[in-house]
Motif scaffolding. Structure first.
Motif, mmCIF file in Angstrom:
data_model
loop_
_atom_site.group_PDB
_atom_site.id
_atom_site.type_symbol
_atom_site.label_atom_id
_atom_site.label_comp_id
_atom_site.label_asym_id
_atom_site.label_seq_id
_atom_site.Cartn_x
_atom_site.Cartn_y
_atom_site.Cartn_z
ATOM 1 N N ARG A 288 0.865 -1.169 0.000
ATOM 2 C CA ARG A 288 0.000 0.000 0.000
ATOM 3 C C ARG A 288 0.906 1.225 0.000
ATOM 4 N N THR A 289 0.345 2.359 -0.364
ATOM 5 C CA THR A 289 1.102 3.608 -0.348
ATOM 6 C C THR A 289 0.716 4.408 0.889
ATOM 7 N N PHE A 290 1.720 4.836 1.639
ATOM 8 C CA PHE A 290 1.505 5.648 2.831
ATOM 9 C C PHE A 290 2.444 6.837 2.747
ATOM 10 N N ARG A 291 1.876 8.022 2.717
ATOM 11 C CA ARG A 291 2.653 9.253 2.598
ATOM 12 C C ARG A 291 3.610 9.203 1.417
ATOM 13 N N GLY A 292 3.108 8.667 0.319
ATOM 14 C CA GLY A 292 3.879 8.623 -0.921
ATOM 15 C C GLY A 292 4.911 7.510 -1.007
ATOM 16 N N ARG A 293 4.970 6.650 0.011
ATOM 17 C CA ARG A 293 5.961 5.561 0.012
ATOM 18 C C ARG A 293 5.245 4.222 0.068
ATOM 19 N N PRO A 294 5.775 3.223 -0.662
ATOM 20 C CA PRO A 294 5.153 1.901 -0.580
ATOM 21 C C PRO A 294 5.513 1.212 0.743
ATOM 22 N N ILE A 295 4.509 0.641 1.397
ATOM 23 C CA ILE A 295 4.733 -0.145 2.613
ATOM 24 C C ILE A 295 4.003 -1.475 2.447
ATOM 25 N N MET A 296 4.468 -2.485 3.153
ATOM 26 C CA MET A 296 3.817 -3.788 3.073
ATOM 27 C C MET A 296 2.460 -3.714 3.773
ATOM 28 N N SER A 297 1.455 -4.267 3.122
ATOM 29 C CA SER A 297 0.104 -4.263 3.673
ATOM 30 C C SER A 297 -0.010 -5.267 4.820
ATOM 31 N N ALA A 298 -1.112 -5.197 5.560
ATOM 32 C CA ALA A 298 -1.365 -6.151 6.645
ATOM 33 C C ALA A 298 -1.433 -7.570 6.080
ATOM 34 N N LYS A 299 -2.025 -7.720 4.900
ATOM 35 C CA LYS A 299 -2.110 -9.040 4.266
ATOM 36 C C LYS A 299 -0.708 -9.561 3.919
ATOM 37 N N GLY A 300 0.153 -8.680 3.441
ATOM 38 C CA GLY A 300 1.526 -9.065 3.115
ATOM 39 C C GLY A 300 2.319 -9.448 4.359
ATOM 40 N N ARG A 301 2.156 -8.681 5.434
ATOM 41 C CA ARG A 301 2.853 -9.007 6.686
ATOM 42 C C ARG A 301 2.359 -10.334 7.257
ATOM 43 N N ALA A 302 1.047 -10.571 7.177
ATOM 44 C CA ALA A 302 0.482 -11.833 7.683
ATOM 45 C C ALA A 302 1.038 -13.013 6.882
ATOM 46 N N TYR A 303 1.144 -12.850 5.553
ATOM 47 C CA TYR A 303 1.691 -13.944 4.738
ATOM 48 C C TYR A 303 3.148 -14.204 5.112
ATOM 49 N N GLN A 304 3.918 -13.141 5.332
ATOM 50 C CA GLN A 304 5.314 -13.348 5.715
ATOM 51 C C GLN A 304 5.422 -14.089 7.047
#
Length: 133
Positions: free
Chosen positions: A17-33
């Motif tokens: 997802r984009t947060f303040r113009g920067r890509p960050i890993m989403s909750a779904k991505g963190r859960a998969y990791q």
């Protein structure tokens, strides 16, 4: 060679997802990791394979929902890197993704092989392709 059976990954479209113009890993991505790290830990101690890598994966979906096969490879590579199986997914020099028949009623799985990549590709003219590492 490393062989793993891992949870079915989310699509790359839902990983960041984009947060303040920067890509960050989403909750779904963190859960998969977290899930992939737990699954890899259950396999016990793994062989250390130095880069470059030959990564092969077979995806077995648990539902008949359509999906783009190439959208699953990035989530898998990021998870393997987070778990320490790959030093860096930038070192994957060969990537083979295969779709298996659907297995309804199951959560879905991905079967993964990580091997050393031994032979640099050759161009049609017979010259070795440049290797940047």
């Amino acid at each position: 060679m490393i062989y793993l059976e891992l949870p079915f990954p989310p699509s790359v479209n839902s990983l960041y997802r984009t947060f303040r113009g920067r890509p960050i890993m989403s909750a779904k991505g963190r859960a998969y990791q977290r899930n992939i790290i737990a699954a890899i830990c259950s396999h016990g101690e793994l062989e250390v394979i130095e880069p470059p890598y030959d990564l092969r994966a077979q995806f077995e979906r648990g539902s008949r929902h359509k999906y783009d096969l190439d959208n699953l490879g990035k989530a898998l590579q990021d998870g393997l890197q987070a778990a320490g199986v790959l030093q860096d997914d930038a070192y994957v020099d060969r990537l083979l993704l295969e779709r298996l028949p659907c297995n309804p009623g199951t959560p879905g799985k991905v079967y993964v092989w990580v091997l050393p990549f031994l032979h640099p590709p050759q161009s049609r003219s017979g010259h070795k392709a440049p290797h940047t590492r």
